[in-house]
Design a protein around this motif. Sequence first.
Motif, PDB file in Angstrom:
ATOM      1  N   PHE A  86       0.821  -1.214   0.000  1.00  0.00           N
ATOM      2  CA  PHE A  86       0.000   0.000   0.000  1.00  0.00           C
ATOM      3  C   PHE A  86       0.854   1.264   0.000  1.00  0.00           C
ATOM      4  O   PHE A  86       0.544   2.231  -0.704  1.00  0.00           O
ATOM      5  CB  PHE A  86      -0.939   0.002   1.217  1.00  0.00           C
ATOM      6  N   CYS A  90       1.680   0.574  -4.604  1.00  0.00           N
ATOM      7  CA  CYS A  90       0.551   1.358  -5.139  1.00  0.00           C
ATOM      8  C   CYS A  90       0.998   2.772  -5.483  1.00  0.00           C
ATOM      9  O   CYS A  90       0.640   3.313  -6.536  1.00  0.00           O
ATOM     10  CB  CYS A  90      -0.594   1.397  -4.127  1.00  0.00           C
ATOM     11  N   GLY A 173      -4.513   4.600  -1.487  1.00  0.00           N
ATOM     12  CA  GLY A 173      -3.734   3.427  -1.113  1.00  0.00           C
ATOM     13  C   GLY A 173      -2.754   3.732  -0.003  1.00  0.00           C
ATOM     14  O   GLY A 173      -2.606   2.950   0.950  1.00  0.00           O
TER      15      GLY A 173
END
Length: 299
Positions: A86, A90, A173
Amino acid sequence: MAVPNQPRARAQITPAGLMFLAITSVGWGFNWPVTKYLLSELPPLSLRGTTGVIGAGLLALLAILSGQSLRVPREWWPRLAIAAFFNVTCWMVLMGLALLWLPASEAALIAYTMPIWASMMAWPVLGERPNLLRVISLAMAFAGLSAIMGGNGFAASMSKLPGIIMALGGAVGFAVGTILAKKLPLHLPPLTAAAWQIGIGCLPVAIVGLFVETTDIAAVSNLGWWLVVYSTVIQFCVAYVSWFAALARLPASVAAIGTMAVPVIGVVASAITLHEPLGTGQIAALLFTLAGVALATRS
């Protein structure tokens, strides 16, 4: 750019802390136009993944030299992998692709709405009920996004829509990664946590880029190579080390508010170096976005 686990901040503000915070903001702020320029010579996944892997290696070396262990307990690897996905994967992929459709200034503004999304996610996940300031900050963030989308007319905005969606995805994210970091904290030294997260997060990006993209190294200009060095050394090492040094010398709230200078520097630097527009729409977006983030931080 992603911020790893933060050490406890001291209560007082020191001149050295403000100096390190300024170095961090300048390093991360200038990286937006740098990355935008590099994307004209290098494909996005290869660029972001490779510089990240090299930067992670340099951070690991810094951790060893500073006496921090790189060992990670076995039970923390799943948390580390989730955080890397994340906070790094991302971010690197979606922001890199967003710059193919958006000017660096607009991508930077959208990216730094992430504290607002984190504050809204904190309610269902951490039980932190949003107050009036958080609701207002969210409304101001949407106002800033509206200014970005409407600044150059409807047709221009629709052509930017893929970039806007990807930049928002990267910001959301990272916000998810921030919330999960509070829910499932990693008790690792700061440089160790940063090195592993960046390395794990960027390695698959670099591998995918190797197989799906064509990189013409010979086409990279001399300026391009210098900017690759900047993106690798300044973004991942100097700015990160300065960030940790600032957190050790400043209250956490001061450091967090100080990072709001990053999109400001990104917008101004992009206007000067890349001749990106800095008209009424961009200025309105800048003011609304920064005000929204300031309110979210205050709340």
